[in-house]
Design a protein around this motif. Structure first.
Motif, PDB file in Angstrom:
ATOM      1  N   VAL A 278      -9.794   4.569   7.967  1.00  0.00           N
ATOM      2  CA  VAL A 278      -9.972   4.207   6.560  1.00  0.00           C
ATOM      3  C   VAL A 278      -9.014   5.036   5.702  1.00  0.00           C
ATOM      4  CG1 VAL A 278     -12.287   3.276   6.695  1.00  0.00           C
ATOM      5  CG2 VAL A 278     -11.975   5.746   6.497  1.00  0.00           C
ATOM      6  N   ARG A 279      -7.753   4.881   5.987  1.00  0.00           N
ATOM      7  CA  ARG A 279      -6.669   5.575   5.294  1.00  0.00           C
ATOM      8  C   ARG A 279      -5.397   4.789   5.551  1.00  0.00           C
ATOM      9  NH1 ARG A 279      -3.714   7.112   9.446  1.00  0.00           N
ATOM     10  NH2 ARG A 279      -4.698   7.811  11.377  1.00  0.00           N
ATOM     11  N   PRO A 280      -4.343   5.043   4.786  1.00  0.00           N
ATOM     12  CA  PRO A 280      -3.063   4.400   5.111  1.00  0.00           C
ATOM     13  C   PRO A 280      -2.477   5.007   6.370  1.00  0.00           C
ATOM     14  CG  PRO A 280      -2.797   5.920   3.270  1.00  0.00           C
ATOM     15  CD  PRO A 280      -4.266   5.868   3.569  1.00  0.00           C
ATOM     16  N   PRO A 281      -1.583   4.298   7.064  1.00  0.00           N
ATOM     17  CA  PRO A 281      -0.881   4.899   8.196  1.00  0.00           C
ATOM     18  C   PRO A 281      -0.077   6.109   7.733  1.00  0.00           C
ATOM     19  CG  PRO A 281      -0.458   2.538   8.054  1.00  0.00           C
ATOM     20  CD  PRO A 281      -1.137   2.929   6.789  1.00  0.00           C
ATOM     21  N   GLY A 282       0.279   6.960   8.706  1.00  0.00           N
ATOM     22  CA  GLY A 282       0.964   8.191   8.359  1.00  0.00           C
ATOM     23  C   GLY A 282       2.452   8.012   8.135  1.00  0.00           C
ATOM     24  N   GLY A 283       3.132   9.156   8.015  1.00  0.00           N
ATOM     25  CA  GLY A 283       4.573   9.150   7.826  1.00  0.00           C
ATOM     26  C   GLY A 283       4.978   8.500   6.512  1.00  0.00           C
ATOM     27  N   MET A 284       6.050   7.724   6.569  1.00  0.00           N
ATOM     28  CA  MET A 284       6.615   7.084   5.378  1.00  0.00           C
ATOM     29  C   MET A 284       6.201   5.611   5.263  1.00  0.00           C
ATOM     30  SD  MET A 284      10.506   8.600   5.616  1.00  0.00           S
ATOM     31  CE  MET A 284      10.808  10.256   6.232  1.00  0.00           C
ATOM     32  N   THR A 285       5.065   5.257   5.867  1.00  0.00           N
ATOM     33  CA  THR A 285       4.730   3.835   5.970  1.00  0.00           C
ATOM     34  C   THR A 285       4.493   3.178   4.620  1.00  0.00           C
ATOM     35  OG1 THR A 285       3.744   4.305   8.131  1.00  0.00           O
ATOM     36  CG2 THR A 285       3.295   2.156   7.150  1.00  0.00           C
ATOM     37  N   ILE A 286       3.826   3.863   3.693  1.00  0.00           N
ATOM     38  CA  ILE A 286       3.618   3.251   2.371  1.00  0.00           C
ATOM     39  C   ILE A 286       4.957   2.966   1.708  1.00  0.00           C
ATOM     40  CG2 ILE A 286       2.660   3.581   0.058  1.00  0.00           C
ATOM     41  CD1 ILE A 286       0.405   5.133   1.278  1.00  0.00           C
ATOM     42  N   ASP A 287       5.901   3.886   1.853  1.00  0.00           N
ATOM     43  CA  ASP A 287       7.232   3.654   1.293  1.00  0.00           C
ATOM     44  C   ASP A 287       7.912   2.470   1.987  1.00  0.00           C
ATOM     45  OD1 ASP A 287       7.251   6.077  -0.459  1.00  0.00           O
ATOM     46  OD2 ASP A 287       7.080   7.065   1.482  1.00  0.00           O
ATOM     47  N   MET A 288       7.695   2.316   3.290  1.00  0.00           N
ATOM     48  CA  MET A 288       8.237   1.157   4.007  1.00  0.00           C
ATOM     49  C   MET A 288       7.691  -0.137   3.420  1.00  0.00           C
ATOM     50  SD  MET A 288       7.944   2.608   7.915  1.00  0.00           S
ATOM     51  CE  MET A 288       8.288   1.003   8.674  1.00  0.00           C
ATOM     52  N   TRP A 289       6.384  -0.178   3.159  1.00  0.00           N
ATOM     53  CA  TRP A 289       5.796  -1.386   2.563  1.00  0.00           C
ATOM     54  C   TRP A 289       6.393  -1.660   1.184  1.00  0.00           C
ATOM     55  CZ3 TRP A 289       0.124   0.433   3.681  1.00  0.00           C
ATOM     56  CH2 TRP A 289      -0.153   0.240   5.029  1.00  0.00           C
ATOM     57  N   ASN A 290       6.622  -0.609   0.418  1.00  0.00           N
ATOM     58  CA  ASN A 290       7.232  -0.806  -0.900  1.00  0.00           C
ATOM     59  C   ASN A 290       8.624  -1.418  -0.777  1.00  0.00           C
ATOM     60  OD1 ASN A 290       5.014   0.184  -2.267  1.00  0.00           O
ATOM     61  ND2 ASN A 290       5.823   2.269  -2.439  1.00  0.00           N
ATOM     62  N   TYR A 291       9.421  -0.914   0.157  1.00  0.00           N
ATOM     63  CA  TYR A 291      10.756  -1.474   0.371  1.00  0.00           C
ATOM     64  C   TYR A 291      10.669  -2.891   0.941  1.00  0.00           C
ATOM     65  CZ  TYR A 291      12.852   3.126  -0.430  1.00  0.00           C
ATOM     66  OH  TYR A 291      13.275   4.309  -0.993  1.00  0.00           O
ATOM     67  N   GLN A 292       9.675  -3.153   1.759  1.00  0.00           N
ATOM     68  CA  GLN A 292       9.539  -4.487   2.347  1.00  0.00           C
ATOM     69  C   GLN A 292       9.231  -5.536   1.295  1.00  0.00           C
ATOM     70  OE1 GLN A 292       6.187  -5.123   5.085  1.00  0.00           O
ATOM     71  NE2 GLN A 292       7.478  -6.525   6.261  1.00  0.00           N
ATOM     72  N   ASN A 293       8.446  -5.163   0.289  1.00  0.00           N
ATOM     73  CA  ASN A 293       7.970  -6.125  -0.702  1.00  0.00           C
ATOM     74  C   ASN A 293       8.601  -5.961  -2.084  1.00  0.00           C
ATOM     75  OD1 ASN A 293       5.480  -7.571   0.645  1.00  0.00           O
ATOM     76  ND2 ASN A 293       5.323  -5.404   1.221  1.00  0.00           N
ATOM     77  N   ASP A 294       9.519  -4.983  -2.245  1.00  0.00           N
ATOM     78  CA  ASP A 294       9.993  -4.622  -3.587  1.00  0.00           C
ATOM     79  C   ASP A 294       8.786  -4.454  -4.511  1.00  0.00           C
ATOM     80  OD1 ASP A 294      12.772  -4.471  -3.173  1.00  0.00           O
ATOM     81  OD2 ASP A 294      12.960  -6.654  -3.280  1.00  0.00           O
TER      82      ASP A 294
END
Length: 386
Positions: A278-294
């Motif tokens: 019940v948390r986001p994945p680790g590392g830079m994954t949230i930033d990856m999603w931001n780049y994936q979706n602008d």
């Protein structure tokens, strides 16, 4: 809304959550053990108030900190850290200060792998058989029933830390003779590729954002063998994966939170549930999603907390990859050449904190393209050894 964020300075990119809270109209408050002057200027500028404790592991210090913030700003509406490590502390503080969200009683299922198994079954999602190791004879009987190989892992754990694959009787006996004092689980080994169903659920438990990660190899092997890994956020999510993931979101009653659900995709195409976080994945994954979706998932979470909805659209126009490198290896391409050769794909790169380096490397690159083939070739080149 008064929102208290625990340890907003670590991991490094989590300061974005505090900025998003401020921009969405919340009163961002924080508790941590880092000196104020060592916080990033962007974080200091976003916080309404910061309470430093000598040690976040001392619960009485945390209670005093939250009591001070309550005295100064009124009732606290939410507490979060986005971290598995502080999940128990969050839950105790919510209980003691009557704040909505996960409480200690909820963690028996959410944090414990043995607790997850019952909800997997209730949701109709297959999972590997498992046994909590309390007695060596019971463990041997379980192994006699399910056979080798199997996996030994902490019942409460983060990532692949202290996790081993046991392939022989000698491996089993060595584990039983030297296992740590914490509760351990033996789990039948499932052959397959790890795929994830990730996302953000609203206050009613509806999934308002979803994503899926694919790994070049299992994180357990990466940690235990000290090898490289790269992984990508896929553009498409298979219908059966989305269905199984959403069933588990409902079964675990996940609300107002990110989630990270891991499955095995077997060679016959079937899915086996591995674990729910019940948390986001680790590392830079949230930033990856931001780049994936602008997009801005930090702001999406803040809007969800304050306003109950997310206005952004997430259409995944890109495939985005994280590629890690470890200091112990000599790579064919030096850093400067990587940056020059892949400047059309590269959207971010930075050193990785040592806490995460065993799993994702000492240096990480984020690349994006509409085509996975471009990223796979770049990852192979970046990780090629001399």
């Amino acid at each position: 809304m008064n929102v208290v964020f625990l340890s907003p300075h670590f991991p490094l990119n989590f300061w974005h959550f505090v900025v998003a809270l401020r921009d969405a109209g919340a009163t961002p408050l924080a508790i941590a053990d880092e000196p104020w002057e060592r916080l990033l200027p962007e974080l200091r500028g976003a916080l309404t108030e910061y309470y430093r404790v000598p040690d976040m592991h001392r619960y009485d210090d945390m209670v005093r900190g939250l009591g001070f913030l309550t005295f100064r700003h009124g009732k606290v509406d939410r507490i979060d850290s986005m971290s598995e490590y502080w999940l128990s502390t969050e839950a105790r503080l919510r209980e003691d200060f009557n704040v909505p969200g996960l409480r200690p009683a909820d963690l028996a299922v959410i944090q414990r792998k043995t607790g997850m198994k019952g909800l997997f079954a209730r949701a109709g999602v297959p999972a590997a058989p498992a046994h909590l190791v309390r007695d060596p004879e019971e463990a041997r009987a379980f192994v006699a029933e399910v056979g080798y190989p199997l996996v030994a892992k902490p019942d409460v754990g983060v990532g692949a830390s202290r996790t081993w694959k046991l392939e022989t009787r000698a491996h089993l006996e060595s584990f039983l003779g030297s296992r740590p004092t914490v509760d351990y689980v033996l789990e039948g080994f499932v052959e397959g590729d790890i795929v994830t169903y990730d996302g953000l659920a609203d206050r009613d438990g509806r999934v308002v954002f979803d994503a899926s990660l694919r790994y070049s190899r299992g994180i357990m092997e990466v940690v235990n063998e000290d090898t490289d890994v790269w992984y990508h956020a896929a553009r498409d999510i298979e219908p059966d994966l989305a269905d199984a993931g959403r069933r588990l979101v409902r079964a675990f009653d996940i609300r107002e939170r990110f989630f990270h659900i891991e499955f095995f995709r077997r060679k016959d195409g079937s899915l086996y549930a591995l674990e729910v976080n019940v948390r986001p994945p680790g590392g830079m994954t949230i930033d990856m999603w931001n780049y994936q979706n602008d997009a801005d998932l930090y702001r999406a979470w803040a809007d969800l907390l304050l306003h109950g909805n997310v206005a952004q659209r997430f259409e995944r126009p890109y495939c985005v990859a994280y590629v890690g490198r470890k200091d112990r290896y000599h790579y064919a391409l030096p850093l400067g050449e990587v940056l020059a050769r892949y400047r059309s794909l590269l959207v971010h790169h930075e050193p990785v904190n040592d806490v995460f380096s065993a799993a994702i490397g000492n240096y990480g690159f984020i690349l994006r393209s509409p085509r996975l083939e471009d990223l796979a070739q770049a990852a192979a080149d970046i990780q090629a050894k001399v």
